[in-house]
Design a protein around this motif. Structure first.
Motif, PDB file in Angstrom:
ATOM      1  N   ASP A  62      53.861 -77.677 113.234  1.00 25.26           N
ATOM      2  CA  ASP A  62      54.522 -76.466 112.746  1.00 25.26           C
ATOM      3  C   ASP A  62      56.041 -76.544 112.805  1.00 25.26           C
ATOM      4  N   ILE A  63      56.595 -77.228 113.783  1.00 25.60           N
ATOM      5  CA  ILE A  63      58.053 -77.266 113.893  1.00 25.60           C
ATOM      6  C   ILE A  63      58.641 -78.546 113.297  1.00 25.60           C
ATOM      7  N   GLY A  64      57.810 -79.327 112.614  1.00 24.77           N
ATOM      8  CA  GLY A  64      58.333 -80.460 111.854  1.00 24.77           C
ATOM      9  C   GLY A  64      58.238 -81.807 112.523  1.00 24.77           C
ATOM     10  N   GLU A 123      59.072 -82.713 105.531  1.00 21.82           N
ATOM     11  CA  GLU A 123      58.521 -81.393 105.247  1.00 21.82           C
ATOM     12  C   GLU A 123      58.523 -81.086 103.760  1.00 21.82           C
ATOM     13  N   VAL A 144      55.767 -69.346 105.071  1.00 19.28           N
ATOM     14  CA  VAL A 144      55.954 -70.529 105.920  1.00 19.28           C
ATOM     15  C   VAL A 144      57.391 -71.013 105.839  1.00 19.28           C
ATOM     16  N   ARG A 145      57.938 -71.092 104.625  1.00 21.64           N
ATOM     17  CA  ARG A 145      59.310 -71.598 104.470  1.00 21.64           C
ATOM     18  C   ARG A 145      60.329 -70.682 105.145  1.00 21.64           C
ATOM     19  N   ARG A 205      59.816 -68.549 107.577  1.00 22.96           N
ATOM     20  CA  ARG A 205      59.600 -68.611 109.023  1.00 22.96           C
ATOM     21  C   ARG A 205      60.179 -69.896 109.591  1.00 22.96           C
ATOM     22  N   ARG A 206      60.015 -70.989 108.847  1.00 24.44           N
ATOM     23  CA  ARG A 206      60.526 -72.288 109.297  1.00 24.44           C
ATOM     24  C   ARG A 206      62.048 -72.298 109.293  1.00 24.44           C
ATOM     25  N   GLY A 260      63.227 -69.910 112.271  1.00 20.27           N
ATOM     26  CA  GLY A 260      62.865 -70.340 113.621  1.00 20.27           C
ATOM     27  C   GLY A 260      62.542 -69.143 114.500  1.00 20.27           C
ATOM     28  N   GLU A 299      62.211 -71.503 119.862  1.00 16.05           N
ATOM     29  CA  GLU A 299      62.845 -72.667 119.232  1.00 16.05           C
ATOM     30  C   GLU A 299      64.358 -72.592 119.378  1.00 16.05           C
ATOM     31  N   ARG A 321      65.471 -77.704 112.796  1.00 19.28           N
ATOM     32  CA  ARG A 321      65.164 -77.106 111.491  1.00 19.28           C
ATOM     33  C   ARG A 321      65.799 -77.935 110.382  1.00 19.28           C
TER      34      ARG A 321
END
Length: 448
Positions: A198-200, A320, A344-345, A347-348, A351, A355, A367
């Motif tokens: 989820d965090i890459g 990603e 998703v984008r 939220r990513r 952060g 995070e 990120r």
């Protein structure tokens, strides 16, 4: 001679610290718990005191006991953890099966050999903590070393000898506080992430995909999208991420190496640390936590670090971006796939709180800033040369696209199509230099 006179300086310092931890000095244990980022309830305070007293007795080499980070992280993760209902477990398992079939149509990157997992928050902490500590250790050691040095320099002359010999003990106590704070950050992260990737970065071992059912349910709240669609989209995305790292076996080591090398380059602002040490009030230890959590001890990045960070961000964006494009192709049958993807984008990009806390604690944000541009590049490459040629770019590190390719996708497409412009014609000076080099390499005519 009294027993008091027989004690070594190290024993005196140890007793002093123990008195402080026991509440027999100015230091309030409740305030100390706040400095470590712990709740102020009696159980947490007692746990902190026990851990710090253990640090005084153990770790003679001053090393950091990272088991404390795991204990803290799991405790926080499990405090709000609930067991996934059987219906959700069954639905997510089925989602993984469908996701595998859909991904086979979208990419030639092969399927996983391990069965995808459904993890509780506590299990996620346990499986990912080894990598978190690996990323945090360089900064933790730098802070501990700087703190020991500053304490020795700031101490009155009559205490210099005592602190010189007690430096490892001071490091152990400082390391204990850092490890417990990292545990709090990772424990909080376990309430925010929905999957292993989820965090890459590849937190789980190669070839392992996982979803956190409790967090998947929270993710879907308020989206006005069916739970089945949300679960299936997230399953596809997680499998795509895990497939990529299993396919490009060099990629995980490359990413982790880039992060740890960046972290090793971080240096502590000793002037700021000296200011804190000189004005430190034992009755107000929250000051230490505020300085640590704000990132104030980590000075601005050097030019070399900025360059290293730019390379890392490019790599994370490429990873990603590829996952986004493959997931979009694989989930084209889902009516609300675009809505989930945009969530998703966003939220990513934003952060979560944990995070952000990790970024200030370690001095590194994870990120990818150019995610949308990288995804657009991968889409153009797919449209131009197809999925097979696109995925071949992950077969070797030398073939991986660069930042310039994100800026100008047509440059990469021309290279893949074999239509890239030829090298410019050599001018007279270049030709003369080439002739000279050829002569030196044995092409000079032989004399009769």
């Amino acid at each position: 001679m009294s027993d008091e006179d027989d004690r070594s300086p190290e024993d005196a310092l140890r007793d002093m610290l123990r008195d402080m931890l026991a509440g027999n000095a100015e230091l309030d244990p409740q305030r100390l718990a706040g400095a470590a980022g712990l709740p102020s309830d009696p159980a947490s305070i007692q746990q902190l005191i026990t851990q710090l007293q253990g640090a005084l007795r153990g770790n003679p080499d001053g090393s950091i006991n990272w088991d404390l980070a795991l204990q803290q992280g799991r405790q926080l993760a499990m405090s709000g953890s609930v067991e996934a209902p059987p219906g959700q477990v069954s639905a997510l398992q089925q989602a993984f099966h469908v996701a595998e079939l859909w991904l086979d149509e979208a990419t030639g990157v092969g399927a996983l050999t391990q069965t995808p997992a459904l993890l509780s928050r506590g299990e996620w902490v346990k499986r990912t903590m080894p990598l978190w500590t690996q990323l945090a250790e360089p900064v933790a050691n730098s802070i501990a070393d700087s703190l020991t040095k500053v304490m020795q320099e700031q101490a009155p002359e009559e205490l210099q000898g005592m602190l010189a010999n007690a430096g490892q003990m001071v490091r152990a106590v400082g390391g204990t506080l850092f490890a417990m704070q990292l545990g709090q950050v990772v424990g909080q992260l376990s309430t925010e992430v929905v999957s292993g990737g989820d965090i890459g970065i590849p937190l789980l071992e190669d070839g392992q995909a996982a979803l956190l059912p409790q967090n998947v349910a929270v993710f879907g709240e308020g989206l006005d999208i069916g739970d089945d669609q949300v679960g299936l989209y997230l399953a596809v995305r997680e499998l795509a991420h895990a497939r990529l790292f299993r396919h490009a076996k060099w990629l995980r080591l490359q990413v982790i190496t880039a992060i740890t090398e960046f972290a090793r380059g971080i240096r502590i602002d000793t002037e700021r640390l000296e200011d804190v040490a000189s004005s430190f009030d034992p009755a107000n230890p929250e000051e230490l936590r505020e300085v640590l959590a704000s990132g104030a001890l980590i000075p601005p990045k050097t030019e070399a670090q900025e360059a290293a960070l730019a390379r890392l961000e490019t790599q994370l964006a490429l990873i990603e971006g590829w996952v986004d494009v493959v997931t979009a192709a694989a989930t084209s049958r889902l009516p609300k796939a675009d809505a989930v993807a945009e969530t998703v984008r966003r939220r990513r990009a934003a952060g979560g709180p944990a995070e952000s806390a990790f970024a200030t604690l370690v001095g590194l944000e994870l990120r990818p800033r150019r995610l949308r541009e990288a995804a657009a590049m991968w889409q153009q490459v797919t449209d131009a040369v197809g999925a097979a040629k696109r995925d071949e770019l992950w077969s070797h590190p030398d073939l991986q696209p660069e930042a310039a390719d994100i800026d100008d996708p047509q440059r990469l497409i021309a290279k893949l199509n074999g239509t890239a412009p030829a090298d410019p014609e050599l001018d007279a000076l270049d030709r003369a230099l080439e002739d000279l080099l050829n002569d030196d390499s044995g092409d000079r005519p032989t004399e009769e």
